[in-house]
Design an enzyme around this catalytic site. Structure first.
Site, mmCIF file in Angstrom:
data_model
loop_
_atom_site.group_PDB
_atom_site.id
_atom_site.type_symbol
_atom_site.label_atom_id
_atom_site.label_comp_id
_atom_site.label_asym_id
_atom_site.label_seq_id
_atom_site.Cartn_x
_atom_site.Cartn_y
_atom_site.Cartn_z
ATOM 1 N N HIS A 69 0.814 -1.223 0.000
ATOM 2 C CA HIS A 69 0.000 0.000 0.000
ATOM 3 C C HIS A 69 0.845 1.269 0.000
ATOM 4 C CE1 HIS A 69 0.357 -0.193 4.536
ATOM 5 N NE2 HIS A 69 0.451 1.112 4.361
ATOM 6 N N ASP A 114 0.013 -7.581 1.454
ATOM 7 C CA ASP A 114 0.536 -6.218 1.585
ATOM 8 C C ASP A 114 2.067 -6.209 1.676
ATOM 9 O OD1 ASP A 114 0.567 -3.494 1.780
ATOM 10 O OD2 ASP A 114 -0.281 -3.385 3.804
ATOM 11 N N GLN A 200 0.813 5.824 11.860
ATOM 12 C CA GLN A 200 0.988 6.438 10.561
ATOM 13 C C GLN A 200 2.456 6.773 10.322
ATOM 14 O OE1 GLN A 200 -2.141 6.406 11.639
ATOM 15 N NE2 GLN A 200 -2.285 5.359 9.709
ATOM 16 N N GLY A 201 2.955 6.366 9.176
ATOM 17 C CA GLY A 201 4.353 6.613 8.851
ATOM 18 C C GLY A 201 5.234 5.419 9.114
ATOM 19 N N ASP A 202 4.686 4.412 9.799
ATOM 20 C CA ASP A 202 5.459 3.195 10.069
ATOM 21 C C ASP A 202 5.178 2.122 9.026
ATOM 22 O OD1 ASP A 202 6.725 4.129 12.376
ATOM 23 O OD2 ASP A 202 4.977 3.681 13.593
ATOM 24 N N SER A 203 4.165 2.321 8.205
ATOM 25 C CA SER A 203 3.802 1.347 7.182
ATOM 26 C C SER A 203 5.023 0.860 6.420
ATOM 27 C CB SER A 203 2.839 1.962 6.177
ATOM 28 O OG SER A 203 1.545 2.045 6.689
#
Length: 254
Positions: A69, A114, A200-203
């Site tokens: 993603h 993913d 958020q931002g660790d994906s």
């Protein structure tokens, strides 16, 4: 449910992207680690920060493993910059290398599968992170790390944070997420009381633990979750062992 990609300027240490799950969704927002502590320089030398606001790990010295993603498809791509070799993203010693190609997991449609690979323009001379090829290490306590937000809705971080999260069974995780979870392709981790999670931002960043030789091994990829570090909503990670053969095969084509 939200993917754990980060919108520009947001940092949370979390394993979730905060974009709604939808079929064909392109990019999720990265998240930082919530409840984390600063990582030491060189502690996790294979950690990579990607310019679209995601994390990743060096699968080889020239290929980064991240989340599907976080990218918009497969093919030639020179728009991504990988930053490695530092915990401080503003350090003058940061290694920065552009991408050349991206391979998004075949069949990815926003739910499950993913994972993605990013080929770099040149190798980075740093240690790589071995991936789990069996379910042997899909239990116990895991470590997560990232430059994502340190709280839900927070900003992206300058310094790498780390945290530990315990395994959560598929049965327990399904009680939180129901049919949104793909048990055969995803693994959950977190505390029932919340407080520690990716964000958020660790994906795209790795979830890892020590193997029976004491070496780090990657068992998960930060994928999504309900908010960040909420009680009874563990982080959801791509189960690396499920896709190990596919990742190895895909890497050989880049």
């Amino acid at each position: 449910m939200f993917k754990r990609c980060a919108a520009a300027g947001a940092v949370i240490l979390a394993a979730v992207s905060l974009q709604p799950l939808s079929a064909g969704a392109a990019q999720a927002a990265p998240q930082p680690v919530v409840g984390g502590t600063p990582a030491a320089q060189g502690e996790f030398p294979w950690m990579v920060r990607l310019s679209m606001g995601c994390g990743g790990a060096l699968y080889t010295q020239q290929i980064v493993l991240t989340a599907a993603h976080c990218v918009s498809g497969s093919g030639n791509n020179t728009s991504i910059t990988a930053t490695a070799g530092v915990v401080d993203l503003q350090s003058a010693s940061a290694i920065k290398v552009k991408s050349t190609k991206v391979l998004q997991a075949p069949g990815y449609n926003g739910k499950g599968k993913d994972w993605a690979l990013i080929k770099l323009a040149k190798p980075i001379n740093l240690p790589t992170l071995k991936i789990a090829s069996t379910t042997t290490y899909n239990s116990g306590t895991f470590t997560v790390a990232g430059w994502g937000a340190a709280r839900e809705g927070g900003s992206q971080q300058r310094y790498l944070l780390k945290a530990q999260v315990p395994f959560v069974s598929d049965t327990s995780c399904q009680q939180s997420y129901g049919n949104e979870l793909v048990p055969s392709e995803e693994i959950c981790a977190g505390y029932a009381q919340g407080g520690t999670d990716t964000c958020q931002g660790d994906s795209g960043g790795p979830m890892f633990r020590k193997d029976n030789t004491g070496a780090w091994i990657q068992v998960g990829i930060v994928s999504w979750g309900q908010g960040c570090a909420r009680p009874n909503y563990p982080g959801v990670y791509t189960e690396v062992s499920t896709f190990a053969a596919a990742i190895q095969s895909a890497a050989s084509t880049l």
